[in-house]
Design an enzyme around this catalytic site. Structure first.
Site, PDB file in Angstrom:
ATOM      1  N   ARG A  53      -5.414   6.919   2.205  1.00 37.41           N
ATOM      2  CA  ARG A  53      -4.781   7.122   0.903  1.00 37.41           C
ATOM      3  C   ARG A  53      -5.730   6.704  -0.224  1.00 37.41           C
ATOM      4  O   ARG A  53      -6.616   5.872  -0.043  1.00 37.41           O
ATOM      5  CB  ARG A  53      -3.459   6.388   0.828  1.00 37.41           C
ATOM      6  CG  ARG A  53      -3.534   4.902   1.007  1.00 37.41           C
ATOM      7  CD  ARG A  53      -2.133   4.321   1.031  1.00 37.41           C
ATOM      8  NE  ARG A  53      -2.073   3.071   1.756  1.00 37.41           N
ATOM      9  CZ  ARG A  53      -0.940   2.576   2.233  1.00 37.41           C
ATOM     10  NH1 ARG A  53       0.198   3.215   2.070  1.00 37.41           N
ATOM     11  NH2 ARG A  53      -0.941   1.422   2.875  1.00 37.41           N
ATOM     12  N   GLU A  64      -0.916   4.145  -5.229  1.00 37.29           N
ATOM     13  CA  GLU A  64      -1.583   4.948  -4.204  1.00 37.29           C
ATOM     14  C   GLU A  64      -1.028   6.365  -4.153  1.00 37.29           C
ATOM     15  O   GLU A  64       0.166   6.584  -4.367  1.00 37.29           O
ATOM     16  CB  GLU A  64      -1.365   4.298  -2.831  1.00 37.29           C
ATOM     17  CG  GLU A  64      -1.952   2.913  -2.746  1.00 37.29           C
ATOM     18  CD  GLU A  64      -1.448   2.110  -1.558  1.00 37.29           C
ATOM     19  OE1 GLU A  64      -2.230   1.309  -1.028  1.00 37.29           O
ATOM     20  OE2 GLU A  64      -0.278   2.268  -1.164  1.00 37.29           O
ATOM     21  N   THR A  92       9.175  -4.330  -5.425  1.00 32.99           N
ATOM     22  CA  THR A  92       7.766  -4.434  -5.031  1.00 32.99           C
ATOM     23  C   THR A  92       7.192  -3.037  -4.788  1.00 32.99           C
ATOM     24  O   THR A  92       6.071  -2.722  -5.179  1.00 32.99           O
ATOM     25  CB  THR A  92       7.645  -5.268  -3.730  1.00 32.99           C
ATOM     26  OG1 THR A  92       8.106  -6.593  -4.006  1.00 32.99           O
ATOM     27  CG2 THR A  92       6.203  -5.333  -3.234  1.00 32.99           C
ATOM     28  N   ALA A 147      13.269  -6.305   0.651  1.00 32.49           N
ATOM     29  CA  ALA A 147      13.855  -4.960   0.586  1.00 32.49           C
ATOM     30  C   ALA A 147      13.791  -4.202   1.915  1.00 32.49           C
ATOM     31  O   ALA A 147      14.700  -3.428   2.236  1.00 32.49           O
ATOM     32  CB  ALA A 147      13.159  -4.155  -0.510  1.00 32.49           C
ATOM     33  N   THR A 209       6.273  -9.616   4.854  1.00 34.88           N
ATOM     34  CA  THR A 209       6.233 -10.431   3.642  1.00 34.88           C
ATOM     35  C   THR A 209       5.352  -9.739   2.602  1.00 34.88           C
ATOM     36  O   THR A 209       4.577  -8.851   2.945  1.00 34.88           O
ATOM     37  CB  THR A 209       5.659 -11.831   3.941  1.00 34.88           C
ATOM     38  OG1 THR A 209       4.299 -11.690   4.354  1.00 34.88           O
ATOM     39  CG2 THR A 209       6.453 -12.513   5.048  1.00 34.88           C
ATOM     40  N   ASP A 235      -1.001  -4.658   4.097  1.00 32.71           N
ATOM     41  CA  ASP A 235      -1.233  -3.218   3.951  1.00 32.71           C
ATOM     42  C   ASP A 235      -2.140  -2.902   2.780  1.00 32.71           C
ATOM     43  O   ASP A 235      -2.075  -1.819   2.208  1.00 32.71           O
ATOM     44  CB  ASP A 235       0.103  -2.469   3.828  1.00 32.71           C
ATOM     45  CG  ASP A 235       0.938  -2.933   2.636  1.00 32.71           C
ATOM     46  OD1 ASP A 235       0.529  -3.898   1.965  1.00 32.71           O
ATOM     47  OD2 ASP A 235       1.980  -2.326   2.366  1.00 32.71           O
ATOM     48  N   SER A 300       0.700  -2.010  11.161  1.00 38.18           N
ATOM     49  CA  SER A 300       1.260  -0.933  10.325  1.00 38.18           C
ATOM     50  C   SER A 300       0.767  -1.042   8.882  1.00 38.18           C
ATOM     51  O   SER A 300       0.809  -2.115   8.282  1.00 38.18           O
ATOM     52  CB  SER A 300       2.789  -1.047  10.356  1.00 38.18           C
ATOM     53  OG  SER A 300       3.364  -0.337   9.298  1.00 38.18           O
ATOM     54  N   VAL A 301       0.304   0.065   8.339  1.00 43.09           N
ATOM     55  CA  VAL A 301       0.004   0.102   6.903  1.00 43.09           C
ATOM     56  C   VAL A 301       0.786   1.212   6.195  1.00 43.09           C
ATOM     57  O   VAL A 301       0.922   1.210   4.976  1.00 43.09           O
ATOM     58  CB  VAL A 301      -1.518   0.267   6.619  1.00 43.09           C
ATOM     59  CG1 VAL A 301      -2.272  -0.984   7.036  1.00 43.09           C
ATOM     60  CG2 VAL A 301      -2.101   1.497   7.297  1.00 43.09           C
TER      61      VAL A 301
HETATM   62  P1  NAD Z   1       9.960  -7.736  -0.968  1.00 35.97           P
HETATM   63  O1  NAD Z   1       9.162  -8.320  -2.092  1.00 35.97           O
HETATM   64  O2  NAD Z   1      11.291  -7.143  -1.258  1.00 35.97           O
HETATM   65  O3  NAD Z   1      10.185  -8.867   0.172  1.00 35.97           O
HETATM   66  C1  NAD Z   1       9.153  -9.688   0.637  1.00 35.97           C
HETATM   67  C2  NAD Z   1       9.755 -11.009   1.105  1.00 35.97           C
HETATM   68  O4  NAD Z   1       8.705 -11.787   1.701  1.00 35.97           O
HETATM   69  C3  NAD Z   1      10.342 -11.850  -0.031  1.00 35.97           C
HETATM   70  O5  NAD Z   1      11.701 -12.135   0.246  1.00 35.97           O
HETATM   71  C4  NAD Z   1       9.480 -13.126  -0.017  1.00 35.97           C
HETATM   72  O6  NAD Z   1      10.195 -14.294  -0.350  1.00 35.97           O
HETATM   73  C5  NAD Z   1       8.990 -13.138   1.419  1.00 35.97           C
HETATM   74  N1  NAD Z   1       7.777 -13.929   1.642  1.00 35.97           N
HETATM   75  C6  NAD Z   1       6.635 -13.961   0.912  1.00 35.97           C
HETATM   76  N2  NAD Z   1       5.752 -14.814   1.481  1.00 35.97           N
HETATM   77  C7  NAD Z   1       6.342 -15.311   2.589  1.00 35.97           C
HETATM   78  C8  NAD Z   1       5.935 -16.230   3.603  1.00 35.97           C
HETATM   79  N3  NAD Z   1       4.732 -16.813   3.566  1.00 35.97           N
HETATM   80  N4  NAD Z   1       6.797 -16.506   4.620  1.00 35.97           N
HETATM   81  C9  NAD Z   1       8.032 -15.926   4.650  1.00 35.97           C
HETATM   82  N5  NAD Z   1       8.466 -15.052   3.726  1.00 35.97           N
HETATM   83  C10 NAD Z   1       7.636 -14.748   2.704  1.00 35.97           C
HETATM   84  O7  NAD Z   1       9.003  -6.662  -0.280  1.00 35.97           O
HETATM   85  P2  NAD Z   1       9.400  -5.471   0.729  1.00 35.97           P
HETATM   86  O8  NAD Z   1       9.682  -4.228  -0.032  1.00 35.97           O
HETATM   87  O9  NAD Z   1      10.383  -5.962   1.732  1.00 35.97           O
HETATM   88  O10 NAD Z   1       7.987  -5.251   1.420  1.00 35.97           O
HETATM   89  C11 NAD Z   1       7.425  -6.251   2.251  1.00 35.97           C
HETATM   90  C12 NAD Z   1       5.986  -5.922   2.536  1.00 35.97           C
HETATM   91  O11 NAD Z   1       5.907  -4.726   3.314  1.00 35.97           O
HETATM   92  C13 NAD Z   1       5.158  -5.636   1.280  1.00 35.97           C
HETATM   93  O12 NAD Z   1       3.927  -6.308   1.396  1.00 35.97           O
HETATM   94  C14 NAD Z   1       4.955  -4.144   1.287  1.00 35.97           C
HETATM   95  O13 NAD Z   1       3.733  -3.776   0.679  1.00 35.97           O
HETATM   96  C15 NAD Z   1       4.933  -3.864   2.776  1.00 35.97           C
HETATM   97  N6  NAD Z   1       5.291  -2.498   3.145  1.00 35.97           N
HETATM   98  C16 NAD Z   1       4.604  -1.920   4.155  1.00 35.97           C
HETATM   99  C17 NAD Z   1       4.922  -0.651   4.565  1.00 35.97           C
HETATM  100  C18 NAD Z   1       4.190  -0.041   5.714  1.00 35.97           C
HETATM  101  O14 NAD Z   1       4.332   1.142   5.963  1.00 35.97           O
HETATM  102  N7  NAD Z   1       3.450  -0.814   6.471  1.00 35.97           N
HETATM  103  C19 NAD Z   1       5.943   0.068   3.926  1.00 35.97           C
HETATM  104  C20 NAD Z   1       6.666  -0.559   2.912  1.00 35.97           C
HETATM  105  C21 NAD Z   1       6.339  -1.856   2.523  1.00 35.97           C
END
Ligand code: NAD
Length: 347
Positions: A53, A64, A92, A147, A209, A235, A300-301
């Site tokens: 991406r 992205e 986020t 989320a 996280t 990611d 996973s990314v």
């Molecule tokens: P979000 O901000 O809604 O939730 C993240 C949670 O992580 C928060 O509740 C926060 O308090 C918690 N957190 C932060 N640091 C922590 C730690 N050290 N220990 C425990 N908990 C901790 O975000 P989201 O939408 O749920 O997304 C989570 C992650 O997944 C993001 O980094 C996002 O970029 C990634 N993501 C990846 C993909 C993929 O395809 N791999 C897709 C969507 C999101």
């Protein structure tokens, strides 16, 4: 003045219509449906046009573009990742995406993808866990209760038979929210006070996280033999969740190496460290888990083909549900070469 012809109107799925679609189909059925679509596309991986991406980084986050094509249909997703957003009451991750007909270049679908990304990410996690998790896995540690967390949990339930989820988040309010949302969904929920407590008895460890740094959500000594790690949150360059020691002990499975080597947990490893592409496992060309003691890691990314599959699924659902609006987003002069005349007539 005549309005645009049907061929110039683009179906548009708003957030409201996406939510209506999810309820119409049923969340778990939709997650299972998405797994089918994503797996079908991973099995025909080689015919897709693929590229890592295109990312535009800033100190606070990333924006992205994720394009791909199967030769007949082209798709892309616009997505951001801004961990600090939740402090300001913003998501986020937000996204929207588009499918277009390769033959004409005309868009055939525009859709919200914030909701859809959560579903497709969860469906991808479950598709991979179904292929790699140890036999009989029915308990998952869910670290990071933001989320994505409920979707991750329910996809594992719908596709892999998850019975218990063990929640942990730095912020207990996030854990309370997740536990509340999962009530009545047929998964036993255990709220934990430490990550160690969450991984106790779990065969699947999901880290989800959000923090823009090299974080250590799982340290080496926390991960015993035989588990499947579903690492979602690392990611981006400079954003990881796992101690490098875990990576050296695990069989590592990825979506698209040119993207994952830059963005995934394996950015912490040398470029030639062996990884298996998950499409090769799904199409029977490479083995998945090779022993009950092996640690399998899905690094996973999120890859463009998963979004393409998800948009394809939504487009097919519109045939029967009609849950969309139409957008007048393509100029459609009666004489294709008289764009200027169309403008003048609109005066
Ligand atoms: P979000 O901000 O809604 O939730 C993240 C949670 O992580 C928060 O509740 C926060 O308090 C918690 N957190 C932060 N640091 C922590 C730690 N050290 N220990 C425990 N908990 C901790 O975000 P989201 O939408 O749920 O997304 C989570 C992650 O997944 C993001 O980094 C996002 O970029 C990634 N993501 C990846 C993909 C993929 O395809 N791999 C897709 C969507 C999101």
């Amino acid at each position: 003045m005549t309005g645009p012809s049907d061929k110039a109107l683009v179906p548009f799925v708003s957030v409201d219509n996406m939510m209506a679609l999810i309820h119409r189909v049923g969340l778990e059925d939709m997650l299972r449906g998405l797994v089918e679509y994503i797996e079908a596309d991973f099995r025909r991986w080689e015919l897709f046009d693929k590229t890592p991406r295109v990312a535009s980084h800033s100190p606070e986050g990333v924006i992205e573009l994720m394009p791909t094509s199967d030769g007949e249909v082209y798709g892309f997703k616009y997505v951001n990742g801004h961990p600090k957003n939740t402090r300001d009451g913003l998501q986020t991750v937000t996204a929207f995406g588009l499918l277009a007909d390769v033959g004409t270049g005309y868009p055939v679908l525009l859709s919200e993808m914030t909701m859809l990304t959560a579903l497709r990410t969860a469906a991808t996690s479950a598709m991979v866990a179904r292929a790699l998790a140890p036999a009989g896995a029915d308990t998952m540690a869910m670290i990071g209760n933001g989320a994505q967390s409920e979707f991750q949990t329910l996809a594992m339930k719908a596709v892999c038979g998850l019975r218990q989820v063990r929640l942990y988040d730095l912020d207990p309010a996030a854990t309370r929210k997740c536990a509340r949302n999962l009530e009545g969904h047929g998964v036993e929920v255990v709220a934990c006070r430490t990550p160690e407590e969450a991984i106790e008895g779990s065969q699947i460890l999901t880290t989800c996280t959000a923090d823009k740094q090299y974080a250590t959500i799982l340290s080496d000594n926390m991960v015993g033999p035989g588990v499947h790690i579903n690492a979602i949150g690392g990611d981006c360059p400079g954003k990881t969740e796992l101690a490098p020691g875990i990576l050296h002990r695990a069989g590592i499975f990825v979506e698209y190496p040119p993207q994952t080597r830059v963005e995934g947990e394996i950015q912490q490893l040398p470029d030639d460290h062996p990884v298996t592409e998950i499409w090769e496992v799904l199409s029977g060309q490479k083995p998945g888990r090779t022993s009950s003691q092996q640690i399998t890691l899905f690094d996973s990314v999120g890859f463009a083909i998963e979004d393409f599959s998800a948009l394809r699924y939504v487009r097919d659902q519109l045939q029967t549900t009609g849950l969309c609006d139409t957008l007048d987003m393509l100029a459609d002069p009666d004489d294709p070469r008289d764009l200027f005349g169309m403008l003048q007539r609109a005066a």
